[in-house]
Design a protein around this motif. Structure first.
Motif, PDB file in Angstrom:
ATOM      1  N   GLU A 233       0.832  -1.203   0.000  1.00 46.87           N
ATOM      2  CA  GLU A 233       0.000   0.000   0.000  1.00 46.87           C
ATOM      3  C   GLU A 233       0.871   1.260   0.000  1.00 46.87           C
ATOM      4  N   GLU A 234       1.981   1.222   0.754  1.00 46.47           N
ATOM      5  CA  GLU A 234       2.891   2.372   0.793  1.00 46.47           C
ATOM      6  C   GLU A 234       3.519   2.619  -0.579  1.00 46.47           C
ATOM      7  N   ARG A 235       3.904   1.532  -1.250  1.00 46.30           N
ATOM      8  CA  ARG A 235       4.475   1.671  -2.589  1.00 46.30           C
ATOM      9  C   ARG A 235       3.448   2.216  -3.567  1.00 46.30           C
ATOM     10  N   LYS A 236       2.210   1.734  -3.471  1.00 49.40           N
ATOM     11  CA  LYS A 236       1.161   2.237  -4.350  1.00 49.40           C
ATOM     12  C   LYS A 236       0.949   3.728  -4.140  1.00 49.40           C
ATOM     13  N   LEU A 237       0.933   4.151  -2.862  1.00 48.83           N
ATOM     14  CA  LEU A 237       0.730   5.566  -2.549  1.00 48.83           C
ATOM     15  C   LEU A 237       1.880   6.416  -3.102  1.00 48.83           C
ATOM     16  N   ARG A 238       3.120   5.918  -2.964  1.00 49.01           N
ATOM     17  CA  ARG A 238       4.277   6.656  -3.460  1.00 49.01           C
ATOM     18  C   ARG A 238       4.231   6.781  -4.991  1.00 49.01           C
ATOM     19  N   VAL A 239       3.865   5.686  -5.659  1.00 50.34           N
ATOM     20  CA  VAL A 239       3.759   5.719  -7.125  1.00 50.34           C
ATOM     21  C   VAL A 239       2.674   6.695  -7.556  1.00 50.34           C
ATOM     22  N   LEU A 240       1.559   6.702  -6.822  1.00 45.76           N
ATOM     23  CA  LEU A 240       0.463   7.613  -7.154  1.00 45.76           C
ATOM     24  C   LEU A 240       0.882   9.068  -6.961  1.00 45.76           C
ATOM     25  N   GLU A 241       1.615   9.345  -5.879  1.00 44.11           N
ATOM     26  CA  GLU A 241       2.089  10.708  -5.638  1.00 44.11           C
ATOM     27  C   GLU A 241       3.064  11.149  -6.725  1.00 44.11           C
ATOM     28  N   GLU A 242       3.956  10.245  -7.138  1.00 43.40           N
ATOM     29  CA  GLU A 242       4.905  10.579  -8.203  1.00 43.40           C
ATOM     30  C   GLU A 242       4.177  10.849  -9.520  1.00 43.40           C
ATOM     31  N   ALA A 243       3.152  10.043  -9.794  1.00 49.30           N
ATOM     32  CA  ALA A 243       2.384  10.245 -11.027  1.00 49.30           C
ATOM     33  C   ALA A 243       1.658  11.591 -10.993  1.00 49.30           C
ATOM     34  N   ASN A 244       1.083  11.927  -9.839  1.00 48.49           N
ATOM     35  CA  ASN A 244       0.403  13.214  -9.703  1.00 48.49           C
ATOM     36  C   ASN A 244       1.381  14.384  -9.856  1.00 48.49           C
ATOM     37  N   ASP A 245       2.585  14.220  -9.299  1.00 50.17           N
ATOM     38  CA  ASP A 245       3.592  15.275  -9.416  1.00 50.17           C
ATOM     39  C   ASP A 245       4.013  15.469 -10.866  1.00 50.17           C
ATOM     40  N   ARG A 246       4.181  14.372 -11.606  1.00 55.48           N
ATOM     41  CA  ARG A 246       4.533  14.470 -13.026  1.00 55.48           C
ATOM     42  C   ARG A 246       3.423  15.155 -13.818  1.00 55.48           C
ATOM     43  N   GLU A 247       2.180  14.798 -13.501  1.00 57.83           N
ATOM     44  CA  GLU A 247       1.059  15.423 -14.204  1.00 57.83           C
ATOM     45  C   GLU A 247       0.994  16.916 -13.895  1.00 57.83           C
ATOM     46  N   ARG A 248       1.255  17.289 -12.634  1.00 54.53           N
ATOM     47  CA  ARG A 248       1.218  18.701 -12.252  1.00 54.53           C
ATOM     48  C   ARG A 248       2.309  19.500 -12.995  1.00 54.53           C
ATOM     49  N   LYS A 249       3.529  18.954 -13.028  1.00 55.14           N
ATOM     50  CA  LYS A 249       4.618  19.629 -13.719  1.00 55.14           C
ATOM     51  C   LYS A 249       4.345  19.737 -15.211  1.00 55.14           C
ATOM     52  N   LYS A 250       3.755  18.697 -15.772  1.00 53.82           N
ATOM     53  CA  LYS A 250       3.420  18.715 -17.190  1.00 53.82           C
ATOM     54  C   LYS A 250       2.396  19.800 -17.484  1.00 53.82           C
ATOM     55  N   ALA A 251       1.379  19.909 -16.622  1.00 54.16           N
ATOM     56  CA  ALA A 251       0.349  20.937 -16.823  1.00 54.16           C
ATOM     57  C   ALA A 251       0.938  22.338 -16.683  1.00 54.16           C
ATOM     58  N   GLU A 252       1.844  22.512 -15.693  1.00 49.69           N
ATOM     59  CA  GLU A 252       2.482  23.824 -15.514  1.00 49.69           C
ATOM     60  C   GLU A 252       3.323  24.198 -16.723  1.00 49.69           C
ATOM     61  N   LEU A 253       4.038  23.216 -17.274  1.00 45.00           N
ATOM     62  CA  LEU A 253       4.876  23.486 -18.450  1.00 45.00           C
ATOM     63  C   LEU A 253       4.014  23.850 -19.652  1.00 45.00           C
ATOM     64  N   GLU A 254       2.917  23.111 -19.832  1.00 47.20           N
ATOM     65  CA  GLU A 254       2.025  23.406 -20.954  1.00 47.20           C
ATOM     66  C   GLU A 254       1.420  24.802 -20.814  1.00 47.20           C
ATOM     67  N   LEU A 255       1.050  25.181 -19.575  1.00 40.75           N
ATOM     68  CA  LEU A 255       0.495  26.517 -19.347  1.00 40.75           C
ATOM     69  C   LEU A 255       1.543  27.601 -19.624  1.00 40.75           C
ATOM     70  N   LYS A 256       2.772  27.357 -19.189  1.00 38.71           N
ATOM     71  CA  LYS A 256       3.840  28.317 -19.425  1.00 38.71           C
ATOM     72  C   LYS A 256       4.095  28.511 -20.905  1.00 38.71           C
ATOM     73  N   ILE A 257       4.140  27.417 -21.634  1.00 39.13           N
ATOM     74  CA  ILE A 257       4.367  27.498 -23.080  1.00 39.13           C
ATOM     75  C   ILE A 257       3.234  28.247 -23.758  1.00 39.13           C
ATOM     76  N   MET A 258       1.999  27.940 -23.317  1.00 38.11           N
ATOM     77  CA  MET A 258       0.846  28.605 -23.915  1.00 38.11           C
ATOM     78  C   MET A 258       0.876  30.114 -23.637  1.00 38.11           C
ATOM     79  N   MET A 259       1.264  30.494 -22.412  1.00 37.02           N
ATOM     80  CA  MET A 259       1.328  31.925 -22.062  1.00 37.02           C
ATOM     81  C   MET A 259       2.449  32.625 -22.837  1.00 37.02           C
ATOM     82  N   GLU A 260       3.581  31.951 -22.951  1.00 35.90           N
ATOM     83  CA  GLU A 260       4.674  32.540 -23.710  1.00 35.90           C
ATOM     84  C   GLU A 260       4.284  32.712 -25.178  1.00 35.90           C
TER      85      GLU A 260
END
Length: 321
Positions: A233-260
């Motif tokens: 369960e701990e490993r699943k939670l860690r993998v889920l957090e890492e996936a969420n962090d990657r998605e967040r960074k991806k969304a921020e990068l896409e927003l930055k590119i769009m604004m630029e």
């Protein structure tokens, strides 16, 4: 006297179910405890009455003969009597802290150890252990002047042996004493019985030790399984957090590119407006683009990143010149 019912032209009848066993035990207790008939009745009459009581209450869809229920009762009685004996041994050696559940488990282990099979008549024992006649049957012995009574037995199978003995079966409806309420003094235990008792005691102790080992292994395996589950369960939670962090960074990068991109496009539009020659335009159009140039210039001057080296005045409008 009720005649025996022949089943399937002499073939073996349908096996007894747990419900059939319960009905038979209740029938046996009801007939033995019937004070209206009295203490004297023959073997055939006794079992005819048991059969009649069983038939009225069984509802199992098959006809039983007197021999059939006598045979099944003998099996039930022998097994329950042996279990009762093992349970009594465990109770006599009851250790501090043992619960009723522990006693029953120890008795069943001892039964399985000595009889080479499991005790499978709990549904019968639950009824018989509270019957007064059965309790007397398991604790007392009594003889009449001519034959052995129902409760006269010394081992787990003697009662049924008595019922099948020629002496008992050849009575031809002569009265038989089946009252089993009078207690007798128990004989001192013999040497052979004492040796057997000690042997069973040692086997029970061995079974208890084995049971403790099994319980320890079970508890250890349970704890390990819980730890493995928690780790997964701990490993699943860690993998889920890492996936969420990657998605967040991806969304921020896409927003930055769009604004630029948007700022770049807006900058191109602003540059075109600033480079426009408004001298040849009509007055309304020229006034509009002059105001747009002023807005663009003001926005650029007030931008945090704008640091002009010198002040650039607005060009005069054609009307002012």
């Amino acid at each position: 006297m009720m005649e025996e019912i022949q089943q399937n032209n002499g073939k073996r009848g349908k096996s007894f179910t747990n419900n059939n066993d319960v009905t038979l035990c209740k029938a046996w207790l009801a007939i033995t405890q019937d004070s209206v008939v009295g203490n004297l009745q023959s073997s055939n009459k006794f079992w005819d009455r048991v059969l009649d009581h069983y038939t009225k209450n069984a509802n199992d869809g098959s006809l039983r003969s007197r021999t059939s229920i006598q045979s099944r009762w003998g099996t039930i009685m022998r097994s329950c009597n042996k279990y009762h004996g093992y349970l009594a041994q465990i109770e006599n050696r009851r250790q501090s802290g043992m619960t009723e559940t522990d006693l029953v488990l120890q008795a069943k282990l001892l039964y399985n150890e000595l009889e080479k099979k499991s005790f499978a008549l709990d549904h019968c024992w639950e009824i018989l252990q509270f019957g007064i006649k059965w309790q007397d049957l398991c604790s007392n012995k009594k003889k009449t002047s001519t034959v052995k009574t129902v409760n006269n037995f010394e081992d787990s199978s003697s009662l049924f042996d008595d019922l099948e003995s020629p002496m008992y079966q050849d009575l031809n409806d002569s009265p038989v004493q089946i009252d089993i309420t009078e207690p007798t003094i128990e004989r001192p235990i013999g040497r052979k019985a004492e040796k057997e008792s000690r042997k069973r005691s040692r086997m029970a102790d061995t079974s208890s030790s084995r049971l403790c080992d099994l319980m320890c292994d079970f508890n250890k395996q349970t704890i390990e399984a819980q730890q493995r589950k928690a780790l997964i369960e701990e490993r699943k939670l860690r993998v889920l957090e890492e996936a969420n962090d990657r998605e967040r960074k991806k969304a921020e990068l896409e927003l930055k590119i769009m604004m630029e991109k948007h700022e770049s496009e807006q900058q191109e539009k602003d540059d075109k407006i600033m480079m426009m020659n408004t001298s040849n335009m009509d007055d309304p159009t020229r006034a509009y683009y002059e105001r747009r140039k002023a807005e663009i210039l003001a926005k650029t001057i007030h931008s945090p990143s704008f640091e002009p080296e010198f002040y650039i005045p607005l060009p005069p409008s054609p009307s002012q010149s």
